[in-house]
Write an enzyme that holds these catalytic residues in place. Structure first.
Site, mmCIF file in Angstrom:
data_model
loop_
_atom_site.group_PDB
_atom_site.id
_atom_site.type_symbol
_atom_site.label_atom_id
_atom_site.label_comp_id
_atom_site.label_asym_id
_atom_site.label_seq_id
_atom_site.Cartn_x
_atom_site.Cartn_y
_atom_site.Cartn_z
ATOM 1 N N ILE A 1 -19.141 41.674 14.860
ATOM 2 C CA ILE A 1 -19.246 41.691 13.398
ATOM 3 C C ILE A 1 -20.124 42.847 12.946
ATOM 4 O O ILE A 1 -19.849 43.499 11.930
ATOM 5 C CB ILE A 1 -19.768 40.332 12.890
ATOM 6 N N SER B 1 -1.123 38.810 5.748
ATOM 7 C CA SER B 1 -0.099 37.774 5.792
ATOM 8 C C SER B 1 -0.691 36.487 6.320
ATOM 9 O O SER B 1 -1.372 36.486 7.345
ATOM 10 C CB SER B 1 1.062 38.213 6.695
ATOM 11 N N VAL C 1 -8.316 36.532 15.193
ATOM 12 C CA VAL C 1 -9.018 36.134 16.423
ATOM 13 C C VAL C 1 -10.137 35.157 16.084
ATOM 14 O O VAL C 1 -10.261 34.094 16.664
ATOM 15 C CB VAL C 1 -9.555 37.380 17.156
ATOM 16 N N ALA D 1 -21.299 34.684 15.932
ATOM 17 C CA ALA D 1 -22.727 34.947 16.106
ATOM 18 C C ALA D 1 -23.002 36.381 15.690
ATOM 19 O O ALA D 1 -22.193 37.280 15.925
ATOM 20 C CB ALA D 1 -23.148 34.724 17.559
ATOM 21 N N VAL E 1 3.961 43.609 7.236
ATOM 22 C CA VAL E 1 4.429 44.985 7.208
ATOM 23 C C VAL E 1 5.653 45.129 8.113
ATOM 24 O O VAL E 1 5.619 44.735 9.284
ATOM 25 C CB VAL E 1 3.320 45.950 7.669
ATOM 26 N N THR F 1 -22.066 41.726 18.970
ATOM 27 C CA THR F 1 -22.004 42.990 18.228
ATOM 28 C C THR F 1 -20.704 43.190 17.454
ATOM 29 O O THR F 1 -20.578 44.156 16.712
ATOM 30 C CB THR F 1 -22.183 44.180 19.188
ATOM 31 N N LYS G 1 -30.052 32.062 13.774
ATOM 32 C CA LYS G 1 -30.050 32.559 15.144
ATOM 33 C C LYS G 1 -31.291 33.410 15.364
ATOM 34 O O LYS G 1 -31.507 34.406 14.670
ATOM 35 C CB LYS G 1 -28.798 33.394 15.415
#
Length: 496
Positions: A347, A40, A46, A51, A186, A345, A79
Site C-alpha cells: 500500500i 468493473s 487481490v 497492513a 475494457v 510495503t 499497528k
C-alpha cells in the site's frame, strides 16, 4: 502530445490502488484535471494488503480524513510493528517495531551504547528500549508524541484495515471531489499509430473513454503498462524465492494485538493481521518446495479462529517494471511490480507512486526528462525495499529445510552484502538518501536475526561504566513507566 495541456487523467482499475490514486489526485489536481476511473464489478481485486507502515498517517492527513471515522469505516486497528517468529531460528522471535529505540545521540546511534553494554555483561534485550515494542506486547496504545516530561520521541504507528472497505471509503471521498467513475470491462485499447500513446479505452458496451494520461491500476495483468505499451518486467525471484500466497480470513482471537505477526514455516511464512471484525491470514510460500495442499495444511493448522471463507491462491512473481512510466501510461500498485508483503510495503508503494506522479505531473505534454526522473526514483525505491526484504531470508540461521538452507546460502545484491558486512564488523549502518527504512529498522532486523556487531562506535566510550549503566536503567524505567499509563488497545478502538 508535446504542446497539449494534460487535462484528462484516466485511471484503469479500482481497488486500493485505483481509489488511493483517484483520491489523492482529486485532492491536489481536481481543479485543473478531469479524473475518470474505469472499473468493473465483474473483476475482483487481490485485496490482501491490509497492513501498512507509518507514512499512511501522512496520506490520510493529506486527504483530511478523520481518524475515528476511518478506523470505524474500515474496521481498522493500530499497528506498532511486525513480530517475526522463527525467522532466525525456530522458537525465537523479534519485532521490527516502528519508532525510536533508546535515546538519539549526535553522530552515533543508540545501539552502539547497547552493544558496549552487552559486551560488558549486560543482559538487556535491545527491545527493552523500544517504547513501541513494549506497548505492543502489553497490548496498549495511545498516540503520544513524546514520552512525558522528556524530549524522547513517543509512539509511531500505522494501521491494519480491511482493504476492500478502505477502497469503498476512498471511493466515496473521491467521487465527492469530482472523480467520475465508469463501470465496464475494457475490450480494446486504442493507440496513436505514430506515437504509440494510448488514446482511449473501449469498453464492452462500446463506450470509449479518452484521456491524455493513463494510470494503470489493473493489478498483475498490467493491461496498459504491459499489454498496450510493453514495459518489460524484471524478475527478482533469484533473491525472493516465494511465488505463491494463500489467503483466508478467520474469526478474531480474544484480543486485538496492535502488531502484525509474521510466522516462519518450513517453506515460507504466514501473516496474521488483526482487525476489529476478523483476522486476515495468509501463507507466502515457494511452489518449488511446497504443494498447495502442504501450504493449506500449514496455514489452516495455525489459524487464530474459525475460517470465514474458502482460501484464495494468488500466484505472483516478485520484481518490477523497468519503466513504470512508459509513453503516456503510468503504472501503480501491482501493475508496476510486486514485493511480497513481508514488510507491509504494497500500500505504501501505491502512496509513494501517486505522490511521485503528482510531483512529476506533466503540464504541456509528456516530456522524456520527467518520465526518466519518475522511473529513476521508482527504481531506486523498489531496489532498496527489495534489499531490506531479502535481508530477512538471507540472515536466517535455520537449517531445518532445503528452503531455508538455500536462502542462507544464496548470493545477494552487492548493495545488501556490503551493508550486512559493515554492520557485522563495526555496528555501523547508513540510510541511503530517500530510503524508506530507517537505520533503526535495519538494526532491528539484523540484530533480531543474529547479526550482532563485533564492535561499536568509539563515541560510546565517552561515558564511564557507571554513566552507561545509569543511562540504560533510566531509559528502561521511563519506557516501562510510560507503557503502564497507556490504555488498552481495545479501549482506544472503542472510543466514540
Amino acid at each position: 502530445m508535446q504542446n497539449t495541456i494534460i487535462k484528462n487523467l484516466v485511471i484503469l482499475g479500482g481497488g486500493t490502488a485505483g481509489w488511493m490514486t483517484a483520491a489523492l489526485m482529486a485532492k491536489v489536481l481536481g481543479k485543473t484535471v478531469q479524473i475518470t476511473l474505469v472499473e468493473s464489478e465483474q473483476i475482483g481485486t487481490v485485496g490482501v494488503g491490509e497492513a501498512t507502515i507509518p507514512p499512511i498517517i501522512n496520506f490520510n492527513q493529506a486527504l483530511g480524513l478523520d481518524e475515528k471515522e476511518f478506523l470505524r469505516e474500515t474496521n481498522g486497528s493500530i499497528k506498532l510493528g511486525i513480530q517475526f517468529e522463527g525467522w532466525s531460528q525456530p522458537g525465537e522471535s523479534y519485532m521490527h517495531a516502528f519508532g525510536n529505540v533508546g535515546k538519539n545521540f549526535p553522530f552515533c546511534d543508540f545501539h552502539h551504547f547497547w552493544v558496549r553494554h552487552c559486551q560488558q555483561g549486560g543482559r538487556d534485550s535491545y527491545w527493552d528500549y523500544s517504547l513501541n515494542y513494549q506497548a505492543a506486547v502489553q497490548n496498549t496504545f495511545s498516540p503520544i508524541a513524546k514520552i512525558p516530561n522528556t524530549n524522547l520521541p513517543g509512539i509511531s504507528y500505522a494501521y491494519h484495515f480491511d482493504a476492500g472497505l478502505y477502497a469503498k471509503f476512498l471511493r466515496r471521498y473521491a467521487e465527492e471531489k469530482g472523480v467520475k467513475r465508469v463501470e465496464g470491462k475494457v475490450s480494446d485499447v486504442r493507440k496513436n499509430p505514430e506515437s504509440g500513446f494510448v488514446e482511449s479505452l473501449v469498453l464492452e458496451s462500446g463506450q470509449a473513454v479518452t484521456g491524455d494520461l493513463f494510470a494503470d491500476c489493473s493489478g498483475f495483468i498490467g493491461l496498459l503498462i504491459d499489454k498496450a505499451v510493453g514495459s518489460e518486467y524484471e524478475s527478482w525471484s533469484q533473491w525472493l524465492p516465494c511465488d505463491r500466497a494463500m489467503a483466508v480470513p478467520s474469526a478474531s482471537g480474544e484480543r486485538i494485538p496492535p502488531y502484525t505477526r509474521s510466522i516462519a514455516h518450513a517453506c515460507g511464512w504466514q501473516w496474521q493481521i488483526p482487525l476489529q471484525h476478523r483476522t486476515g491470514n495468509g501463507l507466502v510460500y515457494s511452489s518449488s518446495h511446497w504443494s498447495d495442499e502442504q501450504a493449506h495444511e500449514a496455514l489452516f493448522g495455525n489459524l487464530p479462529g474459525e475460517p470465514l471463507a474458502e482460501p484464495r491462491i494468488i500466484p505472483f512473481k516478485t520484481g518490477h517494471r523497468r519503466e513504470q512510466w512508459k509513453k503516456n501510461v503510468v503504472s501503480l500498485g501491482l501493475a508496476s511490480g510486486f514485493l511480497e508483503p513481508l514488510e507491509s510495503t504494497s500500500i505504501h508503494l501505491v502512496q509513494s507512486a501517486a505522490t511521485r506522479l503528482i510531483k512529476c505531473f506533466p503540464h504541456r505534454g509528456i516530456r522524456g526528462e520527467e518520465v526518466a526522473e519518475f522511473n529513476r526514483q521508482s527504481r531506486v525505491e523498489m531496489e532498496r525495499i527489495r534489499d531490506f526484504i531479502i535481508l530477512h531470508y538471507k540472515a536466517n540461521q535455520r537449517r531445518d529445510s532445503d528452503f531455508w538452507r538455500a536462502c542462507e546460502d544464496m548470493p545477494v545484491p552487492d548493495s545488501l552484502k556490503e551493508k550486512m558486512e559493515l554492520f557485522r564488523s563495526s555496528g555501523k549502518v547508513f540510510r541511503d538518501f530517500d530510503d524508506l527504512f530507517t537505520e533503526v529498522a535495519w538494526q532491528q532486523v539484523m540484530i533480531g536475526q543474529g547479526i550482532v556487531p563485533a564492535d561499536y562506535h568509539g563515541i560510546a566510550d565517552g561515558l564511564t561504566d557507571g554513566q552507561l549503566a545509569d543511562l540504560m536503567q533510566s531509559l528502561k524505567t521511563l519506557i516501562q513507566g510510560t507503557v503502564k499509563q497507556l490504555p488498552p488497545h481495545e479501549a482506544f478502538l472503542s472510543r466514540k
